[in-house]
Design an enzyme around this catalytic site. Sequence first.
Site, PDB file in Angstrom:
ATOM      1  N   ASP A 642     -15.894 -21.612   1.078  1.00  0.00           N
ATOM      2  CA  ASP A 642     -17.342 -21.718   0.942  1.00  0.00           C
ATOM      3  C   ASP A 642     -17.719 -21.211  -0.449  1.00  0.00           C
ATOM      4  O   ASP A 642     -16.916 -20.562  -1.128  1.00  0.00           O
ATOM      5  CB  ASP A 642     -18.004 -20.876   2.032  1.00  0.00           C
ATOM      6  CG  ASP A 642     -19.519 -20.896   1.940  1.00  0.00           C
ATOM      7  OD1 ASP A 642     -20.076 -21.969   1.664  1.00  0.00           O
ATOM      8  OD2 ASP A 642     -20.134 -19.841   2.135  1.00  0.00           O
ATOM      9  N   PHE A 817     -38.263 -20.048   9.110  1.00  0.00           N
ATOM     10  CA  PHE A 817     -37.243 -20.907   8.515  1.00  0.00           C
ATOM     11  C   PHE A 817     -36.074 -21.073   9.484  1.00  0.00           C
ATOM     12  O   PHE A 817     -35.696 -20.140  10.174  1.00  0.00           O
ATOM     13  CB  PHE A 817     -36.741 -20.298   7.210  1.00  0.00           C
ATOM     14  CG  PHE A 817     -35.608 -21.065   6.584  1.00  0.00           C
ATOM     15  CD1 PHE A 817     -35.864 -22.089   5.699  1.00  0.00           C
ATOM     16  CD2 PHE A 817     -34.288 -20.751   6.887  1.00  0.00           C
ATOM     17  CE1 PHE A 817     -34.824 -22.795   5.114  1.00  0.00           C
ATOM     18  CE2 PHE A 817     -33.242 -21.454   6.313  1.00  0.00           C
ATOM     19  CZ  PHE A 817     -33.515 -22.482   5.436  1.00  0.00           C
ATOM     20  N   GLY A 957     -22.993 -26.088   0.809  1.00  0.00           N
ATOM     21  CA  GLY A 957     -24.237 -26.768   1.146  1.00  0.00           C
ATOM     22  C   GLY A 957     -25.145 -26.969  -0.038  1.00  0.00           C
ATOM     23  O   GLY A 957     -26.255 -27.498   0.106  1.00  0.00           O
TER      24      GLY A 957
END
Length: 1437
Positions: A642, A817, A957
């Site tokens: 990641d 969120f 991401g």
Amino acid sequence: MAAGLDTVETVAVEPNVPDVPDSESSNDLRHRRLRWASTRHPNGRPRHMSRLHRLSLGARLKRHSTASERIANEIASAGENKGDDVDINRSSLPHRRVYVNLPLPPTDLDEHGQPLTQYPRNKTSSSKYTPLTFVPKNLFLQFHNVANIYFLFIVILGIFPIFGASNPGLDATPIIVIVTITAIKDAIEDYRRTILDLELNNSPTQILANWHNPNVSEDNVSLWRKFKKASTRVSIRFLRFLKRYLGGRKRRMEMDAKERRRREEEMADDDQFSDTDAGRTMTLATIQSEYTDHRISESFQMHEIRRSHDVSRLSHDVSRLSHDRGRQNPFDDVPDYRKPSIDLTRGNVMDHSRDIPGTARFKRGFWKSVRVGDFVRIRNDDEIPADIVILSTSDSDGACYVETKNLDGETNLKVRQAVRCGSSIKHSRDCERAAFIIESEAPHPNLYAYSGVVRWSQSNPADPRLPPQEMAEPITINNMLLRGCTLRNTEWVIGIVMFTGQETKIMLNAGDTVTKRSRIARQLNINVLYNFLILFALCFVSGVVEGVQWGKSTNSIEWFEFGSIGGSPAVDGLVTFWTAVILFQSLVPVSLYVSIEIIKTIQAFFIWSDTYMYYEPIDYPCTPKSWNISDDLGQIEYVFSDKTGTLTQNVMELKKVSVNGISYGEAYTEAMAGIQKRQGINAEVEAANALRQIMISKDNMLQDLKTIYDNPYLNPDKMTFVAPHYVADLKGAAGPAQAAATHNFMLALALCHSVLTERVSDDPPVLEFKAQSPDEAALVGTARDVGFTLIGRTQRGVILDIQGHIQEYNVLTTLEFNSTRKRMSAIVRMPEDNRIVLFCKGADSVIYSRLRKGGQDDLKESTAEHLEQYANEGLRTLCIAQRVLTEEEYMLWSREYDEAAAALVDREEKMEIAADRIERELTLLGGTAIEDRLQDGVPDAISLLADAGIKLWVLTGDRVETAINIGFSCNLLNTDMELLVFQVSAEGGLQEAEQKLMDYMSQYFQLKGTVEELEAAKKDHSPPDPTYALVIDGDALKLVLDESLKMRFLLLCKQCKAILCCRVSPAQKAAVVKMVKNGLGVMTLAIGDGANDVAMIQAADIGVGIAGEEGRQAAMSSDYAIGQFRFLSRLLLVHGRWSYRRLAEMIANFFYKNMVFTFSLFWYQIYNDFDGSYLFDYTYVLLYNLAFTSLPVIFMGILDQDVDDKVSLAVPELYQRGILRKEWTQRKFWMYMFDGLVQSVICFFFTYLMFYTGGFVTRSGLQLNQRESMGVFVATAAVIVANVYVLLNQYRWDWLFCLFISLSILIMFFWTGVYTASTVSAGFYGAGSQVYGSLIFWASILVTSVACLLPRFLVKATQKLFRPLDVDIIRELIRLGEFEYLNHIEPDQVGITSISVGTSREKLDDNAPTVTTSNGSDSVTANSNGATSSNGKKHFT
């Protein structure tokens, strides 16, 4: 509104009004802020009395219907009301009902009047054993091992004299020792688990006592359970006794003091918690009360999950509008379903008409005593004992704050809310008066979802004679406290227990960890099978030959033997077969498994003890979670990582903003350094120049800020946003429009968040922001630096210090969120003009799609350009927007949102739909750019891994541009690479992806994507040339992961040096890992730090978690947990390589030594017709693997070392043998087996040939040619050869290992001398003194050992001289002194060559800052006179 509805919802109405009339009492205000618990009916009036009576709670309980029938009746009545949004069908029937102060219906009781439903106890156990079950259960588990079963079978065979075992009791020694050692290890591990279980189960909590819980029956302890409890108590007392009297006087004093404290706690009054305490709100030391007035609570409360609309203000406005129209009822404009059916301001589960005994008290109890349906009271800093529904808290608004670190690893506080109907429950008497039912879904492991409803009968205080009405209020996960969490900043919480023990969410998520086996362990099974086949062949040959020989009538057996045991050749052969199984038993290495476990355990300890992988900021060493796969660390070929929090620090710093089309901020990021490297610019000099300019601008900005406001909360050293022009425009330098835009932008940052404040100190005032994400903390921190400081939260909203002016902003609603929404909104009533403004922040793609059409075209274009520029600099971008709402718009939307929040079915989906409707027609304010800096040492670690031949894929991401620039800054990409960006248009599909895939393969690599090419790629483990790198986004990745394209995409990736997958989901991360692992058959490692990385970590062969400062969910799911990414290089290149090489060599030597000994026995069978006779004493067979040869191979697997850790890092190419799997192969196995076979021939036949033509005698004239004496010759030679052979194969020769070799050989001599000195040895008596006193023995041992080891020595010498391995060359260079420079470098500094940028506040004579950058060998110092390298070269003036 009528009460004809059985399923009723509580409507959320909260008046968050800045201006409350002084005449209003605090009670009125508090009542109007709570939810209405009321029914809804289109006609707005109650139906017939009989109908109400039938629907009352008491009547329902008396109908004796089943649970499903009762709910079905409610559905039928609810279905008549078209305005009701509660859609409950049989599929959503509750799986659990908890009755509080109400009797269970007869259908839920058995014939004895006890509850039918049995709930699990809250006592949990992670241990496998109890003192009573340890021995049988442990033996049962151990004999699941095939090798143990085999040796047990050998022992059983030896019991029968027909098979020739001389001492059946002694036969059991090896298996007894192995089982005992394993049992001791298991006992120690389980004892630790048991102690932790006892501490947890006996943790104190407060339970309501002297009160009847109808949901559970009395705990009748069975006789067996009493016996188990008694045995456990006896065992614990015995252990305490041993600790007390074996631990010394100091230990006894500590235990006495601990026991006294425990008794004092038990004797203390458990219900001293007074009613006044229960009603008091805890004042947080972190909040300043001087900013409140008489209309604000005395203590600021942390942010509530959701604030509903400002009912008092709206009611006042509607009333005013109604008056203008000549109306009297302020609710005339409100739809009927929103009107209260009775004169209530809130629902209340308390029934004041009940007669109560008043004896209930909260008493000190234990976690194991908590039951479903119990009232519990949790105090501040207590852990939650079970999953409970919150009824009330010390907070007047029903909020409490919980830390979920034990649950998900996150340390930030989360807010939870009590159900509104339980807010009046403050002490034990209130618990007695409460009467309600909780209908709950079945227990499930989802930590973030729960659905339930509380139902009660509400009396009408205006007219008590009216029948009670059926009331209901939904329960969500925000109304739950989960077991394992810790209550924080809240004085107390009273709740009702819903799930206990194994049904709690933490226990449901604590399933058995998937057991991973290393590659060598899996391959070892086939080699053990080979040994079984060899054993079978030896035994089969022995049985056949012996049977045939007994069947002959022409040999001398008939004259010298008294007959066979079997009576016939066939039976004789069968008996001999099993006799040979006992004789050749050492061929199957049962002790090999125990040796491997010992080695891997110690290897894990070495990894944990390595101080160079210890991360001091969080006090975290490298922690092995799976101890049995350390050798796999030395074979990793692909690493999947990641980015955020793994390669980067996950410490966000706001660097730039775009406001009203103007970009502000100065920053020099690591990604910019990577871009400059790509362009051939001297990044060191540019970094020094940029940092020097940033420091000058920072000083100017600080001076300008002081002219506006002397901000006491500003810490110049921590200020990250450097933009003097922003301050100038804030003062009006660019005109009033830009000044208003910059002001509104910072105000949006200060209002749109869920941050909590904590005051660290008062002089100077320091505020610490507690945020659910570091991005939020960075945005609020920048607003504080500019003068828009978040001081704290109230029950209504937030209080800001805006450039010296204290102002409260009423936050009406917060839309949180999540990863699906990718945005957050706050609806705020502005105190200046009473406007209602929605502020929204989120991803640029999400915000841009929600902007109002037909306006701000230039602003949209310029902001998009700025965001693109920020992304190219490696910054994370967000957009900020707003929308001004009218009173009517907000009121209508709030009704819809309240209904969605109160829904009993599909609540989350309805809330999402409602939120989506209001977050439209937005006005763009600007954008932000946040830097997530690389962790220390990441570029060097990646470079080392690449040099070792490990391929690194980054799965993130982030946007494509951000990922590319981070790739350059961390050495994953370089300027010589050509980037292949794989993206598919929105309209494209599989065909476009396939076409692009084939174009790339044919154009750049001349490949066609055939099966033959893929098979060739699988065999090629060499790293690709650093020519190409592939970058692919999530949309394209989804297409190429299709089964029809997956293998061709994998073939394309195999040709590229680096792979970056952007905008990928957690599921895609796991899919990519599986594609590579299964498609290429390689060893993979996945590393991440967040919950979104868990799937990837579990999919890989080895999962490594980063134990971050804010969350450790990935670390908890991993096989190894480390504090920083840079430690991965040492974990793989040092410990992984060592573990793999050591274990591979140890296993090969283990098989070898068994071959030497077993076949020495086999050759003897040739000369006695394979009748199973023993060449030497049977104790040698038993002790060979157990004592004579065990230490050298075990310590080879523990301590052997070809090169030290510094050289392993300095020459990472040594790791490639692990990638190629050269250390353990089937070829190596058979070579060592052949070596053992040859040496067994030498050991036996050298001795045999000496005695073939005659014999030797002792000084006393005794012959040495007896079988036992001849066996001493052969066995001693075999033991010496086997141990010295291990020494030859070991790289590290030192005094310690030579000591182990010597001890192993001496044990052989010691046993022979001592054992043969006793008559217990029977026919072996005196053999030791006779043989050892003979010169021929020592001459024979010397000649035999040299003859056995000389071929191996010559082969190794030839190999190292003419075909040396890489490590052989490096070892020779070490001897030549080529690596002496490493003696002056710490191991964690080997291989560091990247640029590190630092700043210094020391001033020169001209008061200009000095900035220094360094790459480990050359440094650059910059000041006002220019930049100068350490080599004297001046770069600018």
